[in-house]
Design a protein around this motif. Structure first.
Motif, PDB file in Angstrom:
ATOM      1  N   GLU A 257      59.458  48.814  16.650  1.00  0.00           N
ATOM      2  CA  GLU A 257      59.464  48.380  18.048  1.00  0.00           C
ATOM      3  C   GLU A 257      60.351  49.288  18.882  1.00  0.00           C
ATOM      4  O   GLU A 257      60.043  49.558  20.053  1.00  0.00           O
TER       5      GLU A 257
ATOM      6  N   ALA B 226      58.365  52.278  19.924  1.00  0.00           N
ATOM      7  CA  ALA B 226      57.113  52.030  20.655  1.00  0.00           C
ATOM      8  C   ALA B 226      57.251  52.466  22.108  1.00  0.00           C
ATOM      9  O   ALA B 226      58.286  52.276  22.755  1.00  0.00           O
TER      10      ALA B 226
ATOM     11  N   VAL C 228      50.193  47.007  20.246  1.00  0.00           N
ATOM     12  CA  VAL C 228      50.860  45.849  19.657  1.00  0.00           C
ATOM     13  C   VAL C 228      49.816  45.073  18.869  1.00  0.00           C
ATOM     14  O   VAL C 228      48.806  44.650  19.430  1.00  0.00           O
TER      15      VAL C 228
ATOM     16  N   ASP D  25      45.177  42.206  19.761  1.00  0.00           N
ATOM     17  CA  ASP D  25      45.955  43.434  19.935  1.00  0.00           C
ATOM     18  C   ASP D  25      45.992  43.781  21.414  1.00  0.00           C
ATOM     19  O   ASP D  25      45.197  43.267  22.225  1.00  0.00           O
TER      20      ASP D  25
ATOM     21  N   TYR E 164      51.031  48.314  24.483  1.00  0.00           N
ATOM     22  CA  TYR E 164      52.433  48.048  24.777  1.00  0.00           C
ATOM     23  C   TYR E 164      52.736  48.589  26.166  1.00  0.00           C
ATOM     24  O   TYR E 164      52.361  49.723  26.509  1.00  0.00           O
TER      25      TYR E 164
ATOM     26  N   ILE F 108      53.075  43.485  27.685  1.00  0.00           N
ATOM     27  CA  ILE F 108      51.838  44.020  27.135  1.00  0.00           C
ATOM     28  C   ILE F 108      50.765  44.061  28.220  1.00  0.00           C
ATOM     29  O   ILE F 108      50.801  43.286  29.189  1.00  0.00           O
TER      30      ILE F 108
ATOM     31  N   LEU G 296      55.160  39.558  26.439  1.00  0.00           N
ATOM     32  CA  LEU G 296      54.773  39.225  25.073  1.00  0.00           C
ATOM     33  C   LEU G 296      55.439  37.918  24.683  1.00  0.00           C
ATOM     34  O   LEU G 296      56.655  37.766  24.813  1.00  0.00           O
TER      35      LEU G 296
ATOM     36  N   SER H 132      57.113  36.899  18.577  1.00  0.00           N
ATOM     37  CA  SER H 132      57.747  37.995  17.815  1.00  0.00           C
ATOM     38  C   SER H 132      56.964  38.324  16.555  1.00  0.00           C
ATOM     39  O   SER H 132      57.336  39.254  15.817  1.00  0.00           O
TER      40      SER H 132
ATOM     41  N   VAL I  68      54.609  40.112  15.618  1.00  0.00           N
ATOM     42  CA  VAL I  68      53.791  41.278  15.927  1.00  0.00           C
ATOM     43  C   VAL I  68      54.371  42.503  15.224  1.00  0.00           C
ATOM     44  O   VAL I  68      55.522  42.507  14.766  1.00  0.00           O
ATOM     45  N   HIS I  69      53.572  43.556  15.179  1.00  0.00           N
ATOM     46  CA  HIS I  69      54.033  44.866  14.731  1.00  0.00           C
ATOM     47  C   HIS I  69      53.348  45.929  15.579  1.00  0.00           C
ATOM     48  O   HIS I  69      52.430  45.593  16.370  1.00  0.00           O
ATOM     49  N   PHE I  70      53.761  47.157  15.463  1.00  0.00           N
ATOM     50  CA  PHE I  70      53.314  48.201  16.388  1.00  0.00           C
ATOM     51  C   PHE I  70      52.610  49.311  15.622  1.00  0.00           C
ATOM     52  O   PHE I  70      53.012  49.694  14.516  1.00  0.00           O
TER      53      PHE I  70
END
Length: 259
Positions: free
Chosen positions: A206, A209, A215, A223, A226, A232, A247, A250, A252-254
């Motif tokens: 993050e 990013a 995201v 998705d 970012y 987002i 957003l 939490s 989530v990942h990137f």
């Protein structure tokens, strides 16, 4: 000695008798004035009684426009009056009821009008598809250079496009179709699926990013681009439009594409 001599006075009549005799005798009043007053009271009482009797009789009368006893069971102006005074009303066959439709109205908020005007340019689309963009990018020496800033700037142009399930062009986007279409304009070919996009991207933290990176929700349900500062840019859900928002999770990942 006589009585006169004893008193030393001449003979005079008794003063009290003289005084009484001198007073005039009151005359007996004539009965004409009391008789006139009594007659006036009788006339006034008769007038009051006559007025009261007429008032009561008027209030007691039924509110008929005609004498009910002269019409029997006849119908007068849509009203039936029976001999016992009962009134019944009914519309005649010549009366036709007017057709009434329910009025309808709708109010549109200024925000809705603004979004509608903003998205009007995307209501129909006849331009190239994501696949067309990828092919054109590969064969065009003057293609625009790829950068995350350029990708994000292009994505911002589609704010206001309505969410359409399975949509992958400016007439309507779903989340992965939006990402696919924007990246295709820079020669990056992506599948139309959150799970498939997640599988081929390069994971980043993050902290690393940047606007233009993607995201990915941990359950592969959604998705988005970012937008920086915890924001987002995405195609949210049916009934909504492409927009920037905070957003809300939490989990989530990137991922990064194209570099």
């Amino acid at each position: 000695m006589s009585r006169t001599a004893r008193t030393g006075e001449g003979h005079r009549p008794d003063a009290r008798r003289v005084h009484r005799a001198a007073q005039p005798v009151p005359s007996t009043p004539t009965p004409s004035a009391p008789r006139r007053r009594a007659a006036s009271r009788v006339v006034l009482s008769a007038l009051v009684m006559a007025f009261a009797t007429g008032l009561v009789a008027t209030l007691a009368l039924p509110s008929y426009a005609v004498d009910p006893h002269t019409i029997g069971d006849n119908v007068v102006a849509g009203r039936t009056v029976t001999d016992d005074g009962e009134q019944q009303f009914a519309a005649g066959t010549e009366i036709v009821a007017a057709k009434a439709d329910r009025d309808t109205f709708a109010a549109t908020s200024s925000a809705t009008l603004l979004r509608r005007d903003y998205a009007r340019q995307f209501t129909s689309y006849s331009g190239p598809s994501a696949e067309d963009y990828v092919k054109a990018y590969a064969s065009n020496p003057a293609r625009p250079p790829f950068s995350l800033d350029a990708v994000y700037s292009t994505a911002l142009q589609y704010i206001g496009v309505p969410y359409v399930f399975g949509g992958a062009d400016p007439s309507g986007f779903d989340c992965s179709g939006f990402v696919m279409f924007v990246y295709a304009q820079y020669g990056v070919s992506l599948p139309h699926s959150v799970r498939a996009q997640d599988a081929i991207g390069t994971p980043i933290s993050e902290a690393d990013a940047q606007p233009g990176d993607i995201v990915m929700f941990d359950d592969d349900s959604h998705d988005a681009f970012y937008a920086g500062d915890g924001m987002i840019l995405h195609a949210p859900y049916p009934g909504a439009r492409v927009r920037v928002q905070k957003l809300w999770t939490s989990a989530v990942h990137f991922e990064r594409f194209g570099i």
